[in-house]
Design a protein around this motif. Structure first.
Motif, mmCIF file in Angstrom:
data_model
loop_
_atom_site.group_PDB
_atom_site.id
_atom_site.type_symbol
_atom_site.label_atom_id
_atom_site.label_comp_id
_atom_site.label_asym_id
_atom_site.label_seq_id
_atom_site.Cartn_x
_atom_site.Cartn_y
_atom_site.Cartn_z
ATOM 1 N N ASN A 1 -20.025 -67.060 62.406
ATOM 2 C CA ASN A 1 -19.298 -66.775 61.152
ATOM 3 C C ASN A 1 -19.912 -65.366 60.590
ATOM 4 O O ASN A 1 -21.096 -65.106 60.827
ATOM 5 C CB ASN A 1 -19.488 -67.908 60.035
ATOM 6 N N PHE A 2 -19.003 -64.583 60.038
ATOM 7 C CA PHE A 2 -19.389 -63.188 59.415
ATOM 8 C C PHE A 2 -18.510 -63.156 58.306
ATOM 9 O O PHE A 2 -17.203 -63.566 58.292
ATOM 10 C CB PHE A 2 -19.399 -62.234 60.529
ATOM 11 N N SER A 3 -18.939 -62.139 57.380
ATOM 12 C CA SER A 3 -18.038 -61.793 56.140
ATOM 13 C C SER A 3 -18.295 -60.488 55.932
ATOM 14 O O SER A 3 -19.322 -59.749 55.907
ATOM 15 C CB SER A 3 -18.692 -62.723 55.047
ATOM 16 N N VAL A 4 -17.272 -59.707 55.890
ATOM 17 C CA VAL A 4 -17.473 -58.213 55.263
ATOM 18 C C VAL A 4 -16.631 -57.964 54.304
ATOM 19 O O VAL A 4 -15.183 -57.841 54.196
ATOM 20 C CB VAL A 4 -17.068 -57.333 56.730
ATOM 21 N N THR A 5 -17.220 -57.380 53.231
ATOM 22 C CA THR A 5 -16.434 -56.852 52.111
ATOM 23 C C THR A 5 -17.000 -55.397 51.733
ATOM 24 O O THR A 5 -18.133 -55.232 52.017
ATOM 25 C CB THR A 5 -16.725 -57.987 50.942
ATOM 26 N N PRO A 6 -16.496 -55.076 50.666
ATOM 27 C CA PRO A 6 -17.019 -53.538 50.171
ATOM 28 C C PRO A 6 -18.488 -53.719 49.544
ATOM 29 O O PRO A 6 -18.928 -52.719 49.742
ATOM 30 C CB PRO A 6 -16.028 -53.251 49.315
ATOM 31 N N ARG B 1 -9.257 -55.694 40.365
ATOM 32 C CA ARG B 1 -10.340 -56.716 40.407
ATOM 33 C C ARG B 1 -10.476 -57.544 41.588
ATOM 34 O O ARG B 1 -11.687 -57.625 42.033
ATOM 35 C CB ARG B 1 -9.777 -57.829 39.299
ATOM 36 N N ALA B 2 -9.522 -57.671 42.461
ATOM 37 C CA ALA B 2 -9.406 -58.419 43.797
ATOM 38 C C ALA B 2 -10.205 -57.436 44.601
ATOM 39 O O ALA B 2 -11.163 -57.903 45.546
ATOM 40 C CB ALA B 2 -8.247 -58.677 44.312
ATOM 41 N N THR B 3 -10.096 -56.220 44.910
ATOM 42 C CA THR B 3 -10.430 -55.139 45.589
ATOM 43 C C THR B 3 -11.838 -54.894 45.479
ATOM 44 O O THR B 3 -12.513 -54.672 46.439
ATOM 45 C CB THR B 3 -9.605 -54.057 45.472
ATOM 46 N N PHE B 4 -12.280 -54.648 44.332
ATOM 47 C CA PHE B 4 -13.475 -54.213 43.840
ATOM 48 C C PHE B 4 -14.571 -55.182 43.592
ATOM 49 O O PHE B 4 -15.770 -55.066 43.077
ATOM 50 C CB PHE B 4 -13.660 -52.906 42.831
ATOM 51 N N GLY B 5 -14.086 -56.653 43.498
ATOM 52 C CA GLY B 5 -14.987 -57.847 43.009
ATOM 53 C C GLY B 5 -15.557 -57.649 41.839
ATOM 54 O O GLY B 5 -16.595 -58.074 41.497
ATOM 55 N N ILE C 1 -10.823 -40.031 55.821
ATOM 56 C CA ILE C 1 -12.149 -40.435 55.367
ATOM 57 C C ILE C 1 -12.984 -41.265 56.188
ATOM 58 O O ILE C 1 -12.529 -42.449 56.989
ATOM 59 C CB ILE C 1 -11.751 -41.507 54.335
ATOM 60 N N PRO C 2 -13.974 -40.596 56.761
ATOM 61 C CA PRO C 2 -14.959 -41.315 57.664
ATOM 62 C C PRO C 2 -15.911 -42.051 56.859
ATOM 63 O O PRO C 2 -16.538 -41.708 55.783
ATOM 64 C CB PRO C 2 -15.880 -39.989 58.246
ATOM 65 N N ALA C 3 -15.832 -43.452 57.328
ATOM 66 C CA ALA C 3 -16.674 -44.267 56.363
ATOM 67 C C ALA C 3 -16.969 -45.650 57.278
ATOM 68 O O ALA C 3 -16.447 -46.026 58.224
ATOM 69 C CB ALA C 3 -16.002 -44.473 55.129
ATOM 70 N N GLY C 4 -17.953 -46.318 56.800
ATOM 71 C CA GLY C 4 -17.954 -47.835 57.446
ATOM 72 C C GLY C 4 -16.935 -48.666 57.057
ATOM 73 O O GLY C 4 -16.037 -48.571 56.078
ATOM 74 N N ILE C 5 -16.753 -49.545 57.947
ATOM 75 C CA ILE C 5 -15.445 -50.331 57.933
ATOM 76 C C ILE C 5 -15.367 -51.220 56.741
ATOM 77 O O ILE C 5 -14.569 -51.477 56.405
ATOM 78 C CB ILE C 5 -15.283 -51.431 59.281
ATOM 79 N N ASP C 6 -16.649 -51.616 56.176
ATOM 80 C CA ASP C 6 -16.581 -52.387 55.038
ATOM 81 C C ASP C 6 -15.756 -51.505 53.917
ATOM 82 O O ASP C 6 -15.528 -52.317 52.774
ATOM 83 C CB ASP C 6 -18.013 -52.762 54.465
ATOM 84 N N GLN C 7 -15.535 -50.248 53.899
ATOM 85 C CA GLN C 7 -15.159 -49.532 52.808
ATOM 86 C C GLN C 7 -13.515 -49.533 52.994
ATOM 87 O O GLN C 7 -12.749 -48.858 51.963
ATOM 88 C CB GLN C 7 -15.543 -47.968 52.797
ATOM 89 N N ASP C 8 -13.041 -50.026 54.028
ATOM 90 C CA ASP C 8 -11.505 -49.817 54.262
ATOM 91 C C ASP C 8 -10.559 -50.581 53.008
ATOM 92 O O ASP C 8 -9.541 -50.012 52.668
ATOM 93 C CB ASP C 8 -11.177 -50.626 55.444
ATOM 94 N N PRO C 9 -11.265 -51.751 52.409
ATOM 95 C CA PRO C 9 -10.133 -52.196 51.349
ATOM 96 C C PRO C 9 -9.960 -51.338 50.367
ATOM 97 O O PRO C 9 -9.017 -51.221 49.661
ATOM 98 C CB PRO C 9 -10.957 -53.638 51.096
ATOM 99 N N TYR C 10 -11.127 -50.574 49.821
ATOM 100 C CA TYR C 10 -10.691 -49.525 48.572
ATOM 101 C C TYR C 10 -9.420 -48.581 49.150
ATOM 102 O O TYR C 10 -8.779 -48.429 48.030
ATOM 103 C CB TYR C 10 -11.843 -48.619 48.554
#
Length: 380
Positions: A4-9, A178-182, A211-220
């Motif tokens: 199990n894993f979880s990736v959020t911003p 609110r949903a995207t940025f927690g 934009i080069p960035a970690g995959i966790d930043q994609d939702p932004y």
């Protein structure tokens, strides 16, 4: 080990399955064909592309098409300033520097001293501004082109961005943000408005932004992609990296708040040696005898992963290290020592460049070619 894993911003948990994450986020894998297309333009591939550290994208193919057709593109990345940067923080900057060098394009680096202040009740604005200055030195030390790079702090450049930010803000709903940025109902109103400022640099030019960035930043950036065309701009393209694993194991990502998980850019040689020897998670066997017999597992060994993802660029050398470790010929302590030597050489060179960067801050922020253009521009 949990599957199990979880990736959020704001949080990464567990051992990330990057193929599953591509499906979850709806991004695209960087294919061998796409790499060949890049190589045709650049002449070579950065080690992080060759080894799939940067592995996923949105619209990278369209960015290349624009470049091939002479329309061009520009780069954008940023940093929420902190008391100290660690090795993991440099990954997107080092790759961005390569992109700028190969494609000869403008780069905008947003330093979010305002967001850091608003998100952390214990910090003063003066502190986050000081963090910003210190982090800017580390960023300049990476070696960006001073004529094509503009580094700006939100609290300083807000006047020039504000008209555009208000147009963006009007397009974003509270529920989306609110949903995207927690965010919570108790979040201060500065944090609620902040995403408009983060989106604004994607519209600094009438070209496609990469934009080069970690995959966790994609939702932004999904928010930006939802509204960009309605404002007359391109949807932001992205190229996503995997996480450099923390010293403590192959799960999650490095954290500035957990010192034993990271190597800071300020760590001296003895500190680096102590941290690697004590904390770097090993894929080796419990005893030398067993290791010689069964060998180690480089897939979970943090020292090997750091060498593979970042610090050993020679493909033949990394292959030999992997073979020797798997066979038991190379011991965990020997593998760790290779990383220690590489790290300390890298950090020594970085610190020297950081000292030189003190003379370049004004160039990147105010006096360079691109910086001057940007201070004379109000983004409407």
């Amino acid at each position: 080990m949990s599957s199990n894993f979880s990736v959020t911003p704001w949080e990464v948990k567990g051992k990330v399955d990057y193929d599953k994450l591509i499906v979850q986020f709806g991004t695209q894998k960087i294919t061998p064909e796409l790499k060949e297309r890049i190589k045709k333009i650049t002449g070579d591939l950065h080690v992080m592309l060759r080894r799939d550290v940067f592995f996923s994208h949105r619209d990278l193919d369209l960015v290349l098409k624009d470049y091939e057709e002479g329309k061009g593109f520009f780069l954008y990345t940023g940093r929420a300033p902190s008391l100290g940067m660690h090795i993991g923080h440099l990954v997107p900057f080092i790759f961005t520097k390569w992109l700028q060098e190969k494609f000869k394009v403008n780069l905008y680096i947003e330093i979010t001293d305002d967001e850091k202040f608003m998100r952390n009740p214990e910090l003063t604005l003066e502190q986050t501004r000081q963090f910003a200055y210190d982090n800017i030195l580390d960023i300049i030390a990476v070696g960006f082109d001073p004529d094509r790079t503009f580094i700006f702090q939100d609290t300083e450049y807000i006047r020039n961005m504000y008209p555009l930010a208000t147009k963006i803000a009007k397009k974003l709903t509270f529920s989306e943000v609110r949903a995207t940025f927690g965010l919570e109902n108790s979040s201060n109103i500065g944090i609620i408005f902040y995403p408009a400022l983060q989106v604004a640099p994607t519209m600094f030019e009438k070209k496609r932004c990469l934009i080069p960035a970690g995959i966790d930043q994609d939702p932004y950036w999904r928010l930006q992609r939802d509204i960009a065309e309605s404002l007359g701009y391109y949807k932001a393209a992205q190229i996503h990296s995997k996480f450099l694993p923390p010293l403590t194991g192959p799960e999650g990502k490095m954290s500035s708040s957990i010192p034993e998980s990271a190597i800071y850019l300020t760590d001296d040689p003895k500190t680096v040696e102590r941290k690697i020897m004590k904390y770097a998670f090993s894929g080796g066997q419990p005893t030398i005898e067993l290791h010689r017999k069964y060998g180690g597992n480089p897939e979970i060994d943090v020292s090997f992963q750091w060498l593979y993802m970042f610090f050993e660029e020679d493909d033949n050398k990394i292959k030999k290290i992997e073979e020797d470790y798997r066979s038991g010929k190379m011991l965990t302590g020997e593998l760790k020592q290779i990383l220690i030597d590489k790290l300390n050489k890298f950090l020594e060179e970085h610190r020297a460049k950081r000292e030189e960067a003190k003379e370049l801050v004004n160039t990147f922020k105010y006096e360079g070619k691109l910086a001057k253009e940007m201070w004379n521009k109000i983004h409407e």
